[in-house]
Design a protein around this motif. Structure first.
Motif, mmCIF file in Angstrom:
data_model
loop_
_atom_site.group_PDB
_atom_site.id
_atom_site.type_symbol
_atom_site.label_atom_id
_atom_site.label_comp_id
_atom_site.label_asym_id
_atom_site.label_seq_id
_atom_site.Cartn_x
_atom_site.Cartn_y
_atom_site.Cartn_z
ATOM 1 N N LEU A 13 1.056 19.978 -1.398
ATOM 2 C CA LEU A 13 0.942 19.100 -2.528
ATOM 3 C C LEU A 13 0.605 19.721 -3.621
ATOM 4 N N GLN A 26 6.455 7.082 -5.584
ATOM 5 C CA GLN A 26 5.790 7.838 -3.923
ATOM 6 C C GLN A 26 4.621 7.325 -3.934
ATOM 7 N N GLY A 48 11.916 11.659 -7.260
ATOM 8 C CA GLY A 48 11.199 12.167 -6.503
ATOM 9 C C GLY A 48 11.320 11.485 -5.186
ATOM 10 N N THR A 50 13.330 11.331 -2.839
ATOM 11 C CA THR A 50 13.327 12.532 -1.064
ATOM 12 C C THR A 50 12.237 12.534 -0.793
ATOM 13 N N GLU A 51 11.119 12.775 -1.901
ATOM 14 C CA GLU A 51 10.181 13.890 -1.298
ATOM 15 C C GLU A 51 8.924 12.000 -0.983
ATOM 16 N N PHE A 55 7.760 12.917 2.790
ATOM 17 C CA PHE A 55 5.537 13.314 3.704
ATOM 18 C C PHE A 55 5.171 11.945 3.987
ATOM 19 N N ARG A 87 14.960 22.338 0.364
ATOM 20 C CA ARG A 87 13.629 21.977 0.736
ATOM 21 C C ARG A 87 12.965 21.401 1.518
ATOM 22 N N TYR A 91 9.885 21.130 3.366
ATOM 23 C CA TYR A 91 8.838 20.386 4.037
ATOM 24 C C TYR A 91 8.292 20.652 4.797
#
Length: 701
Positions: A13, A26, A48, A50-51, A55, A87, A91
């Motif tokens: 990150l 997030q 954000g 999806t993140e 994560f 993407r 990750y």
């Protein structure tokens, strides 16, 4: 950075993505997602989400040493999955994990690789999941044995229709295959009832599993006097040709995304813009995958250009650094508008913006009403359609195909007690047996000859989706597929050459292969026509109709309104002033003697009122979104007598059996249950009762 994330994730990150910190949503999502809590994560488009889901899931995957395919990432569109795959793969690669795609456009060789490698994260659609469960080429018990969590992107796009019921049913079956409850994480930007959406997403786990709505970036939905942020302008241009002139002249040097409400409008506007020398790309569901990919890639790499689209680009597909959104007429919902508005304002220093170009007076009023609701902070609640009996029939057949044979007393266990798939489905199963869709022998159920005949083509592909579209012809130039068209364009009488409009260009038809539903074309210099059945029309809601009434009564939305839009609104208000009243509804007798009740209640409420008030409603021309035609000889005294107790005896709308063709798998239902399903979905009992309790005044012109 939150210390709860895996050290390798934190390292990347900071050092790979260059992030100084996570966004508030997030941050807030880390603990519940990592703890295995079911959740709905809400944030504006490009916030954000999806993140926020991946994560902490990657952290769990590494720390708990998950193996095999442990995470499913589901989305409503294949194009969205294609867009996300690089993407997510990146990750996952930070931790030595893999991600892969599986849907109808993935090649057979790539699918074999996916089955062999069993990637840690599988990106797919619910329909493709169903096809994996019923396929003889997939050992679903082995492949899904290690499944732990499911992420549902754009969850609101599922919840409001039958794809949502299908999604929930497939997830229940998957949890039994995996032998454990699956953590469910929904991602969304635009819902008015997030708590109810989360309860819906939990399925049979609602009330039994921990759940949390994570939405620190979004204020609670509430009606306010201050409009949300955004540079919104409402204009009236009168025609699509004028709209093309405005688009061609405004915002030169910028990237503009233009939304239209039908594929036909996309095609016609695309052609008009190209004739004006504007670099134009098109995107809609009837263009071939290659055509859409080329358009979206070219648009993302260009600067001074326009892409014209239906709702296919409404969801989170990345089309690059966008400057402007332009809306032709109005979308049917505030939620849809919010998705489109959210495509802009992503660069530092830029703001969200949308220019409405309306083509007619009715469209101008509707757009003003939608912006009035938006300016008050109102968003439609998302609710599942009631009584999905046809989905139950589909699921029973699919489950029998999956398991080959199922105990005739055990079949309902497959869905873990999920509402409509329990004991109440017994009559549907009996009908399937009686009509040969299922065979029964020795206490076991298995696929019967009627199901083989109706759904068995292409390895039961017709059984894996709960919706269907009208038949279309594939259009090819040489060996390249351009897209699909309505067959009526090939059968109607024309003088001279038969020409089509597809991809914003005209084509001359050279040959039609009727048996294989294919049409061959070559370029033409104009004169093409576009048409698709069922495009560009949707029921308008009670709230939107009531807002339209407010607009006609003089209320303006808190947005910029051009002088020509103000003038047209003033004309419409003067012309239709007799159709609205702030204190109730109006029954108008025009100069021809026709009598119409202006309820401003929406299509479903008016359908319910029409069914209930058979004594007063015209038997031929009946109702639309805003009004109901009454019998010409009706007097005010008759009205009061015949409607006095109507709110206490509301009826479900009448259903023409021809309408059942739009309900896939209706043939696998008893006719009375199929009709009852459509009637329940067309009804709005609460709003109909509200209208009946309002005073109605008679007006004669």
């Amino acid at each position: 950075m939150p210390p709860d994330l895996h050290p390798v994730v934190l390292h990347h990150l900071v050092n790979t993505l260059g992030w100084r910190d996570l966004r508030p949503m997030q941050h807030a999502a880390v603990t519940p997602v990592r703890d295995g809590v079911d959740a709905v994560l809400l944030a504006p488009t490009a916030g954000g989400k999806t993140e926020a889901a991946l994560f902490p899931l990657l952290t769990r995957m590494a720390e708990q040493q998950w193996t095999g395919t442990s995470v499913l990432y589901l989305a409503p569109l294949k194009a969205l999955l294609n867009n996300l795959q690089p993407r997510i793969e990146r990750y996952a690669g930070w931790l030595g994990r893999r991600a892969a795609l599986w849907h109808g456009d993935v090649s057979s060789s790539r699918r074999r690789t996916v089955l062999y490698e069993r990637p840690d994260i599988l990106l797919t659609t619910p329909e493709s999941l169903e096809s994996m469960l019923v396929s003889t080429k997939v050992d679903h018990r082995l492949f899904f044995a290690d499944l732990r969590a499911v992420v549902v992107d754009e969850v609101h796009a599922f919840a409001g229709d039958d794809r949502g019921w299908h999604l929930l049913a497939v997830l229940e079956r998957l949890s039994r295959v995996a032998g454990r409850p699956l953590q469910r994480i929904g991602l969304s930007a635009t819902v008015g009832n997030p708590e109810q959406l989360l309860t819906w997403l939990q399925g049979s786990g609602a009330g039994h599993r921990p759940a949390e709505v994570v939405a620190p970036d979004l204020a609670p939905v509430q009606v306010t006097d201050r409009p949300p942020p955004g540079d919104i302008e409402l204009d009236y241009v009168g025609s699509l040709t004028n709209a093309a002139t405005v688009i061609a002249g405004l915002h030169r040097g910028e990237k503009r995304l233009v939304f239209c409400e039908s594929r036909q409008t996309v095609e016609e506007l695309g052609q008009l813009l190209r004739e004006k020398g504007v670099t134009t790309f098109l995107s809609h569901a009837s263009l071939s995958l290659d055509e859409r990919r080329r358009a979206e890639q070219a648009f993302s790499e260009a600067r001074d250009c326009v892409i014209v689209s239906t709702s296919t680009l409404e969801l989170g597909i990345d089309v690059g650094d966008l400057d402007r959104v332009i809306q032709i007429d109005a979308p049917a919902t505030v939620a849809s508008f919010l998705q489109r508005l959210g495509r802009t304002g992503r660069r530092p220093g830029s703001s969200r913006n949308c220019l409405f170009l309306t083509l007619g007076g009715d469209a101008l009023t509707e757009a003003a009403a939608l912006l009035l609701l938006w300016s008050r902070g109102w968003v439609e609640p998302v609710s599942a359609p009631p009584e999905p009996r046809h989905v139950v029939a589909q699921q029973v057949l699919a489950f029998c195909l999956q398991e080959h044979q199922v105990g005739d007393q055990l079949w309902m266990q497959a869905w873990n007690g999920l509402g409509p798939f329990g004991e109440s489905a017994g009559p549907i199963v009996r009908h399937l047996v009686e009509h040969g869709y299922l065979d029964q022998d020795g206490g076991m159920l298995f696929i019967g000859p009627a199901a083989e005949q109706r759904f068995g083509r292409r390895h039961f592909m017709d059984l894996t989706a709960v919706f269907t579209g009208p038949p279309e012809f594939t259009v090819l130039t040489g060996r390249n597929e351009l897209g699909r068209i309505d067959p009526s364009l090939l059968t109607e009488q024309v003088r001279g050459e038969r020409r089509l409009l597809l991809g914003g260009r005209s084509w001359r038809v050279t040959y039609v292969d009727w048996r294989r539903r294919r049409c061959f074309v070559e370029p033409a210099d104009g004169g093409g026509r576009a048409r698709w059945r069922g495009s560009g029309w949707a029921y308008l809601s009670f709230e939107l109709n009531r807002a339209m009434r407010e607009v006609l009564l003089g209320v303006d939305p808190s947005v910029s309104i051009t002088r020509r839009a103000q003038n047209r609104l003033a004309d419409d208000r003067a012309e239709r002033s007799h159709l609205v009243h702030p204190g109730g509804t109006v029954i108008v007798r025009d100069k021809h003697g026709d009598l119409r009740w202006w309820t401003w209640a929406g299509f479903r409420a008016n359908a319910t009122l029409t069914a209930t008030l058979g004594e007063v409603v015209d038997p031929v021309e009946r109702f639309d979104d805003s009004s109901i035609r009454l019998r010409e000889n009706l007097t005010p005294q008759d009205w009061r007598l015949l409607t006095a107790d109507a709110a206490d005896r509301l009826c479900l709308p009448e259903i023409d059996e021809k309408a059942l063709t739009g309900l896939k798998f209706n043939a696998a239902l008893p006719s009375r249950l199929a009709i009852a399903t459509l009637a329940a979905r067309l009804a709005d009992l609460d709003r109909a009762a509200t209208v009946l309790r309002e005073p109605a005044r008679f007006v004669a012109l």
